[in-house]
Design a protein around this motif. Sequence first.
Motif, PDB file in Angstrom:
ATOM      1  N   PRO A 162       0.812  -1.224   0.000  1.00 27.18           N
ATOM      2  CA  PRO A 162       0.000   0.000   0.000  1.00 27.18           C
ATOM      3  C   PRO A 162       0.844   1.272   0.000  1.00 27.18           C
ATOM      4  O   PRO A 162       0.596   2.196  -0.776  1.00 27.18           O
ATOM      5  CB  PRO A 162      -0.824  -0.137   1.297  1.00 27.18           C
ATOM      6  CG  PRO A 162      -0.858  -1.610   1.567  1.00 27.18           C
ATOM      7  CD  PRO A 162       0.466  -2.126   1.114  1.00 27.18           C
ATOM      8  N   GLY A 163       1.883   1.317   0.867  1.00 21.77           N
ATOM      9  CA  GLY A 163       2.711   2.512   0.935  1.00 21.77           C
ATOM     10  C   GLY A 163       3.504   2.745  -0.341  1.00 21.77           C
ATOM     11  O   GLY A 163       3.636   3.882  -0.804  1.00 21.77           O
ATOM     12  N   GLY A 164       4.014   1.682  -0.933  1.00 21.30           N
ATOM     13  CA  GLY A 164       4.804   1.823  -2.162  1.00 21.30           C
ATOM     14  C   GLY A 164       3.968   2.291  -3.332  1.00 21.30           C
ATOM     15  O   GLY A 164       4.363   3.223  -4.057  1.00 21.30           O
ATOM     16  N   ILE A 165       2.819   1.674  -3.521  1.00 23.31           N
ATOM     17  CA  ILE A 165       1.964   2.055  -4.651  1.00 23.31           C
ATOM     18  C   ILE A 165       1.459   3.484  -4.494  1.00 23.31           C
ATOM     19  O   ILE A 165       1.384   4.249  -5.467  1.00 23.31           O
ATOM     20  CB  ILE A 165       0.782   1.069  -4.785  1.00 23.31           C
ATOM     21  CG1 ILE A 165       1.297  -0.329  -5.122  1.00 23.31           C
ATOM     22  CG2 ILE A 165      -0.202   1.553  -5.843  1.00 23.31           C
ATOM     23  CD1 ILE A 165       2.063  -0.417  -6.412  1.00 23.31           C
ATOM     24  N   ARG A 166       1.114   3.889  -3.265  1.00 19.63           N
ATOM     25  CA  ARG A 166       0.614   5.248  -3.053  1.00 19.63           C
ATOM     26  C   ARG A 166       1.667   6.281  -3.443  1.00 19.63           C
ATOM     27  O   ARG A 166       1.373   7.248  -4.167  1.00 19.63           O
ATOM     28  CB  ARG A 166       0.209   5.422  -1.586  1.00 19.63           C
ATOM     29  CG  ARG A 166      -0.285   6.839  -1.260  1.00 19.63           C
ATOM     30  CD  ARG A 166      -0.637   6.972   0.212  1.00 19.63           C
ATOM     31  NE  ARG A 166       0.478   6.619   1.076  1.00 19.63           N
ATOM     32  CZ  ARG A 166       1.497   7.447   1.340  1.00 19.63           C
ATOM     33  NH1 ARG A 166       1.548   8.646   0.782  1.00 19.63           N
ATOM     34  NH2 ARG A 166       2.468   7.059   2.149  1.00 19.63           N
ATOM     35  N   LEU A 167       2.903   6.092  -2.990  1.00 21.32           N
ATOM     36  CA  LEU A 167       3.956   7.067  -3.300  1.00 21.32           C
ATOM     37  C   LEU A 167       4.247   7.135  -4.791  1.00 21.32           C
ATOM     38  O   LEU A 167       4.446   8.220  -5.348  1.00 21.32           O
ATOM     39  CB  LEU A 167       5.231   6.705  -2.537  1.00 21.32           C
ATOM     40  CG  LEU A 167       5.315   7.158  -1.083  1.00 21.32           C
ATOM     41  CD1 LEU A 167       6.533   6.553  -0.407  1.00 21.32           C
ATOM     42  CD2 LEU A 167       5.365   8.674  -1.011  1.00 21.32           C
ATOM     43  N   ILE A 168       4.291   5.984  -5.443  1.00 21.80           N
ATOM     44  CA  ILE A 168       4.595   5.965  -6.873  1.00 21.80           C
ATOM     45  C   ILE A 168       3.455   6.591  -7.673  1.00 21.80           C
ATOM     46  O   ILE A 168       3.669   7.424  -8.563  1.00 21.80           O
ATOM     47  CB  ILE A 168       4.860   4.529  -7.342  1.00 21.80           C
ATOM     48  CG1 ILE A 168       6.161   4.007  -6.728  1.00 21.80           C
ATOM     49  CG2 ILE A 168       4.940   4.458  -8.864  1.00 21.80           C
ATOM     50  CD1 ILE A 168       6.420   2.538  -6.977  1.00 21.80           C
ATOM     51  N   SER A 169       2.229   6.203  -7.359  1.00 20.60           N
ATOM     52  CA  SER A 169       1.071   6.652  -8.145  1.00 20.60           C
ATOM     53  C   SER A 169       0.876   8.159  -8.062  1.00 20.60           C
ATOM     54  O   SER A 169       0.395   8.789  -9.012  1.00 20.60           O
ATOM     55  CB  SER A 169      -0.195   5.929  -7.677  1.00 20.60           C
ATOM     56  OG  SER A 169      -0.059   4.538  -7.852  1.00 20.60           O
TER      57      SER A 169
END
Length: 893
Positions: free
Chosen positions: A520-527
């Motif tokens: 969740p944290g990785g996808i949020r930052l990238i998106s």
Amino acid sequence: MLHGRAREQAQIERLLEGARNGHSGTLVVRGPAGIGKSALLEYAAGRAAGMRVLRGVGVESEAALPFAALHLLLRTGLDRIDALPHPQAAALRGALGLGDAPPESRFLVGLATLSLLSELAGDGALLCLIDDAQWFDQASTDALVFAARRLEADGIAMIFAARPGFPAPGLDELRLGGLDSTAAAALLPADLPPQVRERLIHESDGSPLALIELPAALSPEQRAGRLSPVGAMPVADRVQAAFHAQMAELPEHARTALLIAAAGGSGELATLVAAGASLPGLEAAERSRLIEIRGSIVGFRHPLIRAAAYHGAPVSRRLAAHRALADALTSSTAPDAADRRTWHLAAAALGPDEDVAEQLEEAAGRARTRGGHAAMAAAYERAAELTADPVRRSARLAAAALAASDAGLMRRAAALADRATPDVDDPTMILALTQVRAHREFELGTPLAAGRIIMDTVPRVAAHATEQAHWLLVEAVRCAWFAGDPRLAEQAAAKLDALPGSPLVSQAIGLTRLLRGDIPGGIRLISEVLDVPALAGLGVPGLTFTAGVCLPAGRAALCAEITGRVVAECQQSGMIGWLSFALQDHGFAQGLLCSYGEALATLDAGLRLATELGHEHRVTHLTCCIAWVLAHQADVPGCREKAEEGVRRADDQGLVLAASIGRWALGRLELGLGHPEAALRHLAAIPPTGIGVLCAADQIEAAVRSDQPERAEEPLERYLTWARHVGQPASDAIALRCRALVEQDEAHFVEAVRVHESGDQPFEQARTRLAYGEWLRRSRRRADARAQLRGALETFDRLGAELWAGRARAELRATGDVPAAPRRAGDPLSVLTPQEREVVRLAAGGAANRDIGAQLFLSPRTVGYHLYKAFPKLGITSRSQLAAIVRSSSIEC
């Protein structure tokens, strides 16, 4: 007449005949000095009736002058430069010192060389003879080998003669050995006693030059057999000694003329005379058959004669010759006179000399404007050797290392960087040395080691240059991503948090979180930073990094869009090192979007380029990507071979990301073949973090189909979490399919089929319909199953996913249906090779042959040849029909 070379002569005859028939060919004749390489080139020239012949020869003293050898080869055809496309013509003029030009890619110069050779061949045939290629400057070697690898339908024969060690991977080779005893005997004087003949044959190792020259150096006692005819030394040294003995008998003015000619390199008669080589002395040397004077050029009959003339002279006379040549070049108007003068001064220097070192720096600057990065490295390196101050010496070594890296000479670049003083405090120098060392480790060592090199340097850079430190940390995260190492990524990300934010910082921290399992944290930052405004202002390196993070964020279409722009920019600007990166991600994204034919063409182009650059990591990664695309098609042996090779190399090189793609390819291949147990073995070996989330859906299916549902639990939870945060229709639909497979719930199948209608991955849509159809058949609902299976089969056929089409066809037969025969109606381009496909695609868009050649690094004649082969395969007769064919193809699915 050549003795004992019938096989080699026949090979040359075939090469020439092929060129006369419009088929190009290249041959590298290898062997030690005196073995007969030059004689074979003369034979080729004598058999080249009706062909235009270009000749070039390498000279050791000119190996540091950029494009000197290329200029010598092409000088009689330079009047045709204007016929080339403007960017190529400008690059070649700049490289040869014939005009001002900004720094250009060495590959653009290579393409210009290819185009000019094709232009000179015209409607006939061309023979290029290149002797002593081992002494060619690196820039000339790069351009000619680049052109040689791309000769196809140009009617050009190119023959290199070189000693062992000349780099020409991918070119046909002919290794010359010594003559047999019969052929060797035919070269010896008939009046020699039998015992002397036998000894000479034995001691010469079959070297034709030794057999010809040694008898003339024998004393009367040796000829009569009363003394040993030769001493215990290597053949080349014996021949050189024989030449030196011959020179010793010449008058002083002739020996002086020979020394100046040997030190001069270029052979320009006026320069040699101005440096003190008298005309009577040159004439005496020519009468002794040591040199040949053709017009205004002085040439040695054999390289060993040049070596004997130079190395046989005392060092004081050699230094004096270089000083005299430097003085003679002071008033020369030749484009390369300043560089030649500088190198003669450097050769005459006895110790540190700051004045000469500065002149070498100026020569390096001139080499930069001509794209001669290898020559630039040599100039900076020699300047460093003449520098007394340790800080300034390290700065010049750093510049030499960067230039060598730009030239693709990564091992030499790293060696130069290692010679620099380790405790320098200039941030620019530190950054340069770090980039060189990390680049070498990334492509030839391991990404993990490259990342550690960067992390060791960041504190020293950050103290003076925050922005440069920022980029180094992003690079460290990329190294960690390719190495699959969360610890390295976390170390870099922790420092990035303290630096000013940017899209790249957020992306790097996002990748770090994905590596440690925080989906969740990785996808949020990238998106958050993948929208167009956030990417504005990023250059090629930044956009390439962004394209890479698009894939774990489920944005394959955006990755394809970004990398398409990067590919075009790299081709236009000549940023070839970054081009192989862009082609890699662009091709893989095309594969994810089901454009398999186009993906293979893109990845194949990237693989050829990475191979030429010597980027071993990139070669491995591209090999695994190609295997992944092939996993959808009928080439089972090709997929398995590439995937297994790629995984083996990736494991050896610490390339976790590449190995994961290779194992994914093997897993998907086994799924397509109906072997779920084998598929599960490959897929379960992929680390769950990083890109492992993308292949979790295949792992789930393999576990369910191999009756091991408990092994589907973890990848199902992982994929559902990822899909929920990615929020893309395709991933949502695949998540529903995975739940349907595990829970055996028809409602999930129905919803998955519906959601797929809004997605951009028809292959996954067809897989969902296939899985649903299989479930319906097992539930004895054959009519309903047929509807889903027919839809799946139609899509698989249209995409060219033959393995999966085979599965759908078998399921249809099991329902009692009679499916249609395998077909590829949706992709008429499927009958073409990857190269033909790319040529056709560009031609259909209206590009001329020269423009297509510039993009694909081919000659215009070869582009025409590919179109000539493609037309009958496509059932068309004119270029105007191509657009309709391409529009009807499924490559833009």
